[in-house]
Enzyme design. Structure first.
Site, mmCIF file in Angstrom:
data_model
loop_
_atom_site.group_PDB
_atom_site.id
_atom_site.type_symbol
_atom_site.label_atom_id
_atom_site.label_comp_id
_atom_site.label_asym_id
_atom_site.label_seq_id
_atom_site.Cartn_x
_atom_site.Cartn_y
_atom_site.Cartn_z
ATOM 1 C CD1 TRP A 23 83.364 35.181 31.134
ATOM 2 C CD2 TRP A 23 85.253 33.890 31.549
ATOM 3 N NE1 TRP A 23 83.940 35.574 30.029
ATOM 4 C CE2 TRP A 23 85.222 35.006 30.020
ATOM 5 C CE3 TRP A 23 86.301 33.185 31.131
ATOM 6 C CZ2 TRP A 23 85.993 34.584 29.104
ATOM 7 C CZ3 TRP A 23 87.295 33.231 30.801
ATOM 8 C CH2 TRP A 23 87.362 33.952 29.442
ATOM 9 C CG HIS A 24 85.080 31.582 38.159
ATOM 10 N ND1 HIS A 24 86.362 31.783 38.271
ATOM 11 C CD2 HIS A 24 84.752 31.346 36.331
ATOM 12 C CE1 HIS A 24 86.283 30.646 37.461
ATOM 13 N NE2 HIS A 24 85.739 30.468 36.778
ATOM 14 C CE1 TYR A 25 81.418 37.515 35.053
ATOM 15 C CE2 TYR A 25 79.227 36.136 34.536
ATOM 16 C CZ TYR A 25 80.470 36.794 33.805
ATOM 17 O OH TYR A 25 81.090 37.691 32.604
#
Length: 550
Positions: free
Chosen positions: A501-503
């Site tokens: 989830w570290h876009y």
């Protein structure tokens, strides 16, 4: 007669709940009188600053600006304060997989088959994430040319509201010792800093396992200078060109409330007035393109008038991939989320969680589990009484994150509907260096799982290969699966990959915005969020995104 009685009782029931003190409190949190539903907004309003997105960057940014100026925040989601306990530590996975209309997470599959989430709530990703809090790698601060003294002050401003030292109980203590046994040295104790070795990181969960989020930073705001509207979806940034040949200037936005009513928010004539987009690595490029700032061929194909042909908007999208091993335990485990972390010399990050509530599994089962493993995994999933169809895992997962993946993809419009997630392609493992990095990380994870320090949380009858097959079997991606890949870690990496989830990267500094985060080619418009990053800042970006907002 019975129908009439039922209707009367129903009205009485609803009224009782509506006027119960808890529900009165929930509908409008008294500490934030300036936070309201967008349905109460006027048709037209004027502001010195308009912040699009009340997330990890938007909340601290708006609170800071409100010290001296009139600020409007438009957040497409609702309030995180309405349901006490919903975002507590034990319910981390439940929140991510919530499919109700009140979910704080919008689900989507990336174009490369990875199940993912977008936050839609005041506080953004800090309301649905795993809570890990750590400062950036010093290399990141140097590369972004931020003032180190200002960075330090800004981190401290955030930490006064929402950073805590987590307890280290049996499972996490075993993980810490296993990391040291696996060679992730030295032990750096509890620290906010990004240091190679094993450390205990901070958390945004307090001593009672209650979550704090970027929304809490609005406590710093000047209530007389700020307005926050919830369920306010921005459809378009308005641009004007005063003279022929002059640069387009952002002058306002059009947003829609929960009832579908359109509103216009405009900038005042102040020389410093600006629109600041803080909608995240997916939402920010999407809004720029919907407003006519992006690759001209793509916009024209959608019938969107081109304001500025900006081919780099949406490009260089990246994600830090996650791989790991699920470990059912013969012993009870505490509820924990990621406090013990190993930062390797290769910049892989090794972390672990345990004892969380798990939603009903709905992903694709690719292969039946062997009877013994199926029995152990089934028994490890203990029923949770308050949550129907929910289990709590007696055990956990050891995971690795690649620090700086080289593979990048894109964000492209799927339609002109701002509520629809655009096409997102992360392009995992396009670069062989990323495969190599994953293999190095998984080798460390395997050492942790097989260590003496961790042995009491292992079933002796279950091999590491069995655990890897279990993990690959239930990983909720829709990529092709292969099994018995103990001797082929590169294939295991591809089979079991998930998002962390570290876009980041879809509106990069130097390509879409300048070094002051101003959008190139237009005036009065900035982007402030992780979309501007060339790389994530370390083990978790949330502390740095909030710092940047400040």
């Amino acid at each position: 007669m019975e129908r009439g009685l039922w209707r009367f009782l129903k009205v009485l029931f609803v009224a009782a709940f509506a006027f119960h003190p808890y529900f009165c409190h929930a509908q409008k949190d008294p500490q934030y009188s300036f936070v309201q539903e967008a349905t109460s907004a006027p048709p037209v309003s004027y502001h010195s600053y308009i912040v699009v997105g009340g997330g990890a960057a938007g909340c601290p940014l708006a609170a800071t600006l409100s010290e001296k100026a009139n600020v409007l925040v438009l957040e497409r989601g609702g309030s995180p304060y309405l349901v006490p306990g919903k975002t507590d530590k034990v319910n981390f996975l439940i929140g991510l997989y919530d499919t109700s209309n009140e979910s704080y997470a919008q689900h989507f599959y990336s174009e490369d088959g990875i199940f993912s989430h977008r936050a839609r709530v005041l506080g953004g990703g800090t309301v649905i994430n795993a809570g890990y809090y750590s400062h950036a790698d010093p290399k990141f601060i140097e590369e972004t040319r931020l003032d180190p003294a200002l960075v330090k002050d800004s981190y401290q401003w955030v930490e006064k509201k929402l950073a805590f030292q987590p307890p280290i109980l049996q499972w996490q203590s075993a993980v810490k010792d296993a990391l040291l046994e696996a060679g992730v040295q030295p032990f750096n104790n509890f620290t906010y800093e990004h240091i190679v070795g094993t450390k205990i990181a901070a958390s945004i969960f307090d001593e009672n396992d209650h979550r704090h989020s970027a929304a809490d930073l609005l406590e710093y705001a000047n209530p007389g200078n700020i307005k926050v509207y919830l369920h306010a979806t921005v459809h378009q940034i308005i641009f004007t060109t005063e003279n022929n040949g002059s640069r387009p200037r952002a002058t306002g936005v059009i947003y829609v409330d929960a009832l579908g009513v359109k509103h216009t928010a405009s900038l005042t004539k102040d020389s410093t007035s600006e629109i600041i987009v803080s909608s995240g690595a997916i939402g920010s490029p999407q809004l720029l393109m919907l407003s006519g700032v992006g690759p001209a061929p793509q916009l024209q194909a959608m019938g969107i008038p081109v304001v500025v042909d900006q081919p780099m908007v949406g490009q260089n999208m990246a994600d830090n991939f996650l791989n790991g091993i699920i470990v059912p335990s013969p012993l009870p485990v505490e509820t924990s989320l990621l406090p013990s972390v190993g930062i390797t010399q290769f910049q892989n990050y090794i972390e672990a969680w345990s004892g969380l509530n798990m939603p009903p599994f709905t992903g694709p089962i690719r292969k039946p589990l062997p009877p013994l493993l199926n029995q152990i995994y089934t028994e490890a999933r203990k029923k949770v009484e308050p949550y129907p169809n929910t289990t709590r895992l007696q055990g956990g997962i050891i995971v690795q994150k690649a620090g700086r993946p080289l593979s990048t993809g894109y964000v492209e419009l799927k339609s002109t509907d701002p509520n629809e997630t655009p096409k997102v392609f992360f392009n995992y493992f396009n670069k062989t260096e990323d495969v190599d990095m994953c293999v190095r990380g998984m080798e460390t994870v395997i050492k942790v799982v097989n260590s003496n320090s961790f042995s009491k949380f292992r079933f002796t009858s279950v091999s590491t290969q069995d655990l890897m097959n279990l993990t690959a079997t239930i990983t909720s991606n829709v990529r092709p699966k292969h099994f018995n890949t103990a001797m082929s870690l590169p294939q295991y990496c591809k089979d079991s990959v998930s998002t962390f989830w570290h876009y980041h990267g879809s509106c990069q500094v130097g390509k879409v915005v300048d070094n002051d985060y101003r959008v190139l080619g237009v005036d009065n418009l900035r982007v402030i969020d992780a979309s501007t990053f060339h790389a994530t800042p370390g083990t978790n970006p949330q502390a740095t995104v909030m710092m940047l907002g400040r």
